[in-house]
Design a protein around this motif. Structure first.
Motif, PDB file in Angstrom:
ATOM      1  N   ALA A  33      -5.284  -5.944  10.873  1.00  0.00           N
ATOM      2  CA  ALA A  33      -5.317  -4.521  10.507  1.00  0.00           C
ATOM      3  C   ALA A  33      -6.635  -4.173   9.824  1.00  0.00           C
ATOM      4  O   ALA A  33      -7.225  -3.113  10.095  1.00  0.00           O
ATOM      5  CB  ALA A  33      -4.129  -4.181   9.605  1.00  0.00           C
ATOM      6  N   ARG A  34      -7.110  -5.048   8.945  1.00  0.00           N
ATOM      7  CA  ARG A  34      -8.411  -4.801   8.290  1.00  0.00           C
ATOM      8  C   ARG A  34      -9.539  -4.777   9.320  1.00  0.00           C
ATOM      9  O   ARG A  34     -10.461  -3.961   9.231  1.00  0.00           O
ATOM     10  CB  ARG A  34      -8.672  -5.852   7.211  1.00  0.00           C
ATOM     11  CG  ARG A  34      -7.902  -5.594   5.926  1.00  0.00           C
ATOM     12  CD  ARG A  34      -8.389  -6.473   4.782  1.00  0.00           C
ATOM     13  NE  ARG A  34      -8.124  -7.886   4.994  1.00  0.00           N
ATOM     14  CZ  ARG A  34      -6.977  -8.504   4.692  1.00  0.00           C
ATOM     15  NH1 ARG A  34      -5.999  -7.815   4.137  1.00  0.00           N
ATOM     16  NH2 ARG A  34      -6.823  -9.772   4.918  1.00  0.00           N
ATOM     17  N   ALA A  35      -9.456  -5.663  10.319  1.00  0.00           N
ATOM     18  CA  ALA A  35     -10.472  -5.680  11.386  1.00  0.00           C
ATOM     19  C   ALA A  35     -10.410  -4.388  12.198  1.00  0.00           C
ATOM     20  O   ALA A  35     -11.451  -3.815  12.563  1.00  0.00           O
ATOM     21  CB  ALA A  35     -10.276  -6.895  12.286  1.00  0.00           C
ATOM     22  N   ALA A  81       5.171  -3.965  12.699  1.00  0.00           N
ATOM     23  CA  ALA A  81       5.457  -4.573  11.392  1.00  0.00           C
ATOM     24  C   ALA A  81       6.459  -3.746  10.585  1.00  0.00           C
ATOM     25  O   ALA A  81       6.815  -4.124   9.474  1.00  0.00           O
ATOM     26  CB  ALA A  81       4.159  -4.731  10.604  1.00  0.00           C
ATOM     27  N   GLY A  82       6.889  -2.617  11.136  1.00  0.00           N
ATOM     28  CA  GLY A  82       7.875  -1.772  10.457  1.00  0.00           C
ATOM     29  C   GLY A  82       7.300  -0.894   9.362  1.00  0.00           C
ATOM     30  O   GLY A  82       8.039  -0.281   8.604  1.00  0.00           O
ATOM     31  N   ARG A  83       5.981  -0.813   9.283  1.00  0.00           N
ATOM     32  CA  ARG A  83       5.374  -0.082   8.172  1.00  0.00           C
ATOM     33  C   ARG A  83       5.279   1.427   8.403  1.00  0.00           C
ATOM     34  O   ARG A  83       5.177   2.182   7.460  1.00  0.00           O
ATOM     35  CB  ARG A  83       4.000  -0.636   7.824  1.00  0.00           C
ATOM     36  CG  ARG A  83       4.014  -2.059   7.284  1.00  0.00           C
ATOM     37  CD  ARG A  83       5.140  -2.257   6.264  1.00  0.00           C
ATOM     38  NE  ARG A  83       5.152  -3.563   5.657  1.00  0.00           N
ATOM     39  CZ  ARG A  83       5.850  -4.604   6.097  1.00  0.00           C
ATOM     40  NH1 ARG A  83       6.581  -4.491   7.182  1.00  0.00           N
ATOM     41  NH2 ARG A  83       5.815  -5.743   5.463  1.00  0.00           N
ATOM     42  N   LEU A  84       5.309   1.866   9.665  1.00  0.00           N
ATOM     43  CA  LEU A  84       5.307   3.312   9.892  1.00  0.00           C
ATOM     44  C   LEU A  84       6.613   3.916   9.392  1.00  0.00           C
ATOM     45  O   LEU A  84       6.637   5.048   8.919  1.00  0.00           O
ATOM     46  CB  LEU A  84       5.091   3.648  11.361  1.00  0.00           C
ATOM     47  CG  LEU A  84       3.699   3.393  11.906  1.00  0.00           C
ATOM     48  CD1 LEU A  84       3.610   3.855  13.351  1.00  0.00           C
ATOM     49  CD2 LEU A  84       2.633   4.074  11.068  1.00  0.00           C
ATOM     50  N   GLY A  86       2.284  -5.069   2.125  1.00  0.00           N
ATOM     51  CA  GLY A  86       3.047  -6.312   2.203  1.00  0.00           C
ATOM     52  C   GLY A  86       3.060  -6.916   3.593  1.00  0.00           C
ATOM     53  O   GLY A  86       4.054  -7.518   4.007  1.00  0.00           O
ATOM     54  N   LEU A  87       1.955  -6.778   4.310  1.00  0.00           N
ATOM     55  CA  LEU A  87       1.858  -7.362   5.652  1.00  0.00           C
ATOM     56  C   LEU A  87       1.664  -8.866   5.548  1.00  0.00           C
ATOM     57  O   LEU A  87       1.082  -9.361   4.585  1.00  0.00           O
ATOM     58  CB  LEU A  87       0.664  -6.752   6.396  1.00  0.00           C
ATOM     59  CG  LEU A  87       0.723  -5.256   6.673  1.00  0.00           C
ATOM     60  CD1 LEU A  87      -0.631  -4.756   7.167  1.00  0.00           C
ATOM     61  CD2 LEU A  87       1.815  -4.935   7.673  1.00  0.00           C
ATOM     62  N   ARG A 144      -7.766   2.079   4.539  1.00  0.00           N
ATOM     63  CA  ARG A 144      -8.240   0.824   3.938  1.00  0.00           C
ATOM     64  C   ARG A 144      -7.595   0.625   2.562  1.00  0.00           C
ATOM     65  O   ARG A 144      -7.155  -0.474   2.223  1.00  0.00           O
ATOM     66  CB  ARG A 144      -9.756   0.832   3.807  1.00  0.00           C
ATOM     67  CG  ARG A 144     -10.279  -0.496   3.238  1.00  0.00           C
ATOM     68  CD  ARG A 144     -11.781  -0.557   3.094  1.00  0.00           C
ATOM     69  NE  ARG A 144     -12.422  -0.529   4.396  1.00  0.00           N
ATOM     70  CZ  ARG A 144     -13.182   0.486   4.838  1.00  0.00           C
ATOM     71  NH1 ARG A 144     -13.398   1.533   4.091  1.00  0.00           N
ATOM     72  NH2 ARG A 144     -13.734   0.432   6.019  1.00  0.00           N
ATOM     73  N   ALA A 145      -7.519   1.689   1.788  1.00  0.00           N
ATOM     74  CA  ALA A 145      -6.934   1.599   0.445  1.00  0.00           C
ATOM     75  C   ALA A 145      -5.431   1.294   0.502  1.00  0.00           C
ATOM     76  O   ALA A 145      -4.898   0.636  -0.400  1.00  0.00           O
ATOM     77  CB  ALA A 145      -7.179   2.893  -0.322  1.00  0.00           C
ATOM     78  N   LEU A 146      -4.768   1.747   1.552  1.00  0.00           N
ATOM     79  CA  LEU A 146      -3.323   1.543   1.668  1.00  0.00           C
ATOM     80  C   LEU A 146      -2.937   0.151   2.165  1.00  0.00           C
ATOM     81  O   LEU A 146      -1.843  -0.329   1.873  1.00  0.00           O
ATOM     82  CB  LEU A 146      -2.733   2.578   2.636  1.00  0.00           C
ATOM     83  CG  LEU A 146      -2.710   4.024   2.153  1.00  0.00           C
ATOM     84  CD1 LEU A 146      -2.407   4.958   3.320  1.00  0.00           C
ATOM     85  CD2 LEU A 146      -1.685   4.183   1.041  1.00  0.00           C
TER      86      LEU A 146
END
Length: 126
Positions: free
Chosen positions: A59-61, A92-95, A50-51, A43-45
């Motif tokens: 993602a928050r859900a 989203a390319g975040r991993l 930048g999504l 949650r903090a990350l």
């Protein structure tokens, strides 16, 4: 600071400067507390990733659903949400871009889920 006199005997001894965070769901009872800690870290990350707004909201859900399911000990319900979140972050390319921060808590959740987390663990880099 801890001073130890005599020898130290342990499988792993970590000397760190600052805070040390251990991500290992096997260390706390059934791992639920570690899983909830991983949810808090995720949650903090999220805000710093930048999504785009729609992906961030989804993602928050997912994180909220994981927290509710983990709090209730419902690994089956949590498993679907962890897998959706991991796939969403991967698309989203975040991993790849923020993997150093995202992978440890996702790995904890995958481990906590046991067999239900196999798909999650396969998606993670490294």
């Amino acid at each position: 600071m801890v001073n130890v006199r005599g020898g130290q005997n342990a499988t792993v001894i970590n000397n760190v400067d600052g805070d040390q965070h251990n991500y290992d769901a096997r260390t706390v009872g059934d791992g639920t507390q570690a899983a909830l800690g991983a949810v808090r870290d995720l949650r903090a990350l999220l805000d710093g990733l930048g999504l785009d707004p729609a992906t961030a909201q989804a993602a928050r859900a997912d994180v909220a659903e994981i927290e509710q399911a983990a709090s209730a000990g419902d690994k089956e319900r949590a498993g679907g949400s962890v897998e959706r979140l991991t796939a969403r972050l991967d698309r989203a390319g975040r991993l790849a871009s923020a993997g150093a921060a995202l992978v440890p808590p996702l790995r904890v959740l995958g481990g906590w889920l046991g067999g239900l987390g196999a798909g999650v663990l396969q998606m993670l880099p490294g």
